[in-house]
Motif scaffolding. Sequence first.
Motif, PDB file in Angstrom:
ATOM      1  N   UNK A  12       0.836  -1.203   0.000  1.00  0.00           N
ATOM      2  CA  UNK A  12       0.000   0.000   0.000  1.00  0.00           C
ATOM      3  C   UNK A  12       0.870   1.251   0.000  1.00  0.00           C
ATOM      4  N   UNK A  13       1.910   1.236   0.808  1.00  0.00           N
ATOM      5  CA  UNK A  13       2.838   2.368   0.852  1.00  0.00           C
ATOM      6  C   UNK A  13       3.516   2.527  -0.508  1.00  0.00           C
ATOM      7  N   UNK A  14       3.935   1.421  -1.104  1.00  0.00           N
ATOM      8  CA  UNK A  14       4.568   1.476  -2.428  1.00  0.00           C
ATOM      9  C   UNK A  14       3.612   2.076  -3.458  1.00  0.00           C
ATOM     10  N   UNK A  15       2.348   1.654  -3.439  1.00  0.00           N
ATOM     11  CA  UNK A  15       1.353   2.150  -4.391  1.00  0.00           C
ATOM     12  C   UNK A  15       1.110   3.647  -4.189  1.00  0.00           C
ATOM     13  N   UNK A  16       0.977   4.072  -2.935  1.00  0.00           N
ATOM     14  CA  UNK A  16       0.742   5.489  -2.655  1.00  0.00           C
ATOM     15  C   UNK A  16       1.946   6.344  -3.040  1.00  0.00           C
ATOM     16  N   UNK A  18       4.175   5.636  -5.340  1.00  0.00           N
ATOM     17  CA  UNK A  18       4.235   5.658  -6.798  1.00  0.00           C
ATOM     18  C   UNK A  18       3.232   6.666  -7.352  1.00  0.00           C
ATOM     19  N   UNK A  19       2.021   6.695  -6.779  1.00  0.00           N
ATOM     20  CA  UNK A  19       0.986   7.633  -7.229  1.00  0.00           C
ATOM     21  C   UNK A  19       1.405   9.087  -6.991  1.00  0.00           C
ATOM     22  N   UNK A  20       2.220   9.311  -5.933  1.00  0.00           N
ATOM     23  CA  UNK A  20       2.679  10.670  -5.616  1.00  0.00           C
ATOM     24  C   UNK A  20       3.996  11.011  -6.309  1.00  0.00           C
ATOM     25  N   UNK A  21       4.527  10.045  -7.070  1.00  0.00           N
ATOM     26  CA  UNK A  21       5.794  10.282  -7.764  1.00  0.00           C
ATOM     27  C   UNK A  21       7.000  10.224  -6.844  1.00  0.00           C
ATOM     28  N   UNK A  22       6.895   9.512  -5.730  1.00  0.00           N
ATOM     29  CA  UNK A  22       7.998   9.406  -4.766  1.00  0.00           C
ATOM     30  C   UNK A  22       8.707   8.070  -4.911  1.00  0.00           C
ATOM     31  N   UNK A  23       9.996   8.073  -4.616  1.00  0.00           N
ATOM     32  CA  UNK A  23      10.796   6.855  -4.617  1.00  0.00           C
ATOM     33  C   UNK A  23      11.618   6.800  -3.348  1.00  0.00           C
ATOM     34  N   UNK A  24      11.874   5.606  -2.878  1.00  0.00           N
ATOM     35  CA  UNK A  24      12.776   5.436  -1.745  1.00  0.00           C
ATOM     36  C   UNK A  24      14.207   5.599  -2.209  1.00  0.00           C
ATOM     37  N   UNK A  25      15.131   5.711  -1.256  1.00  0.00           N
ATOM     38  CA  UNK A  25      16.545   5.833  -1.592  1.00  0.00           C
ATOM     39  C   UNK A  25      17.019   4.536  -2.231  1.00  0.00           C
TER      40      UNK A  25
END
Length: 168
Positions: A12-16, A18-25
């Motif tokens: 769920x965190x990954x999907x959210x 991705x939808x916000x255009x964010x990536x982890x380090x």
Amino acid sequence: LNREGIQVARCTVERLMRAMGLEGAVRGRKVKTTIAAESADRPADLVSRDFTANRPNELWVADLTYVATGRGCVFVAFVIDVFARTIVGWRASGSLRTDLALDALEQALYARPDKDRLVHHSDRGVQYLSIRYTERLAEAGIEPSVGSVGDSYDNALAESVIGLYKTE
């Protein structure tokens, strides 16, 4: 979120994100910064993957990397004291010239004037095997040490610090 008592699945965190255009380090190497100088005489490997020191200024490791910016790559050179696990010299530049590594070394020499029986370990990059760099090590009374070709474990401590730097 889980630490704050909000139950949420990783997907769920990954999907959210991705939808916000964010990536982890993301850690990884994309630009080749070590170009071995095939014709150069090489110092021996005095470290043999033993990255321990009993006192400050006994063993320094050096390496360089790149950092992607909005205007292209910036290259950063580091000199790290193995005993303290501290960056004692660093420099950033838009090119991979010898001056980049040499300036980081000069900063380390200035910051740490007491260098009795110091070993300087690096990879086989042309910056570290250049005449100017090796002459400066000799002038400062520092013993050079170089790892084997294409083996990141031979300079693992520097690679680890660089990995942390790039992740942050």
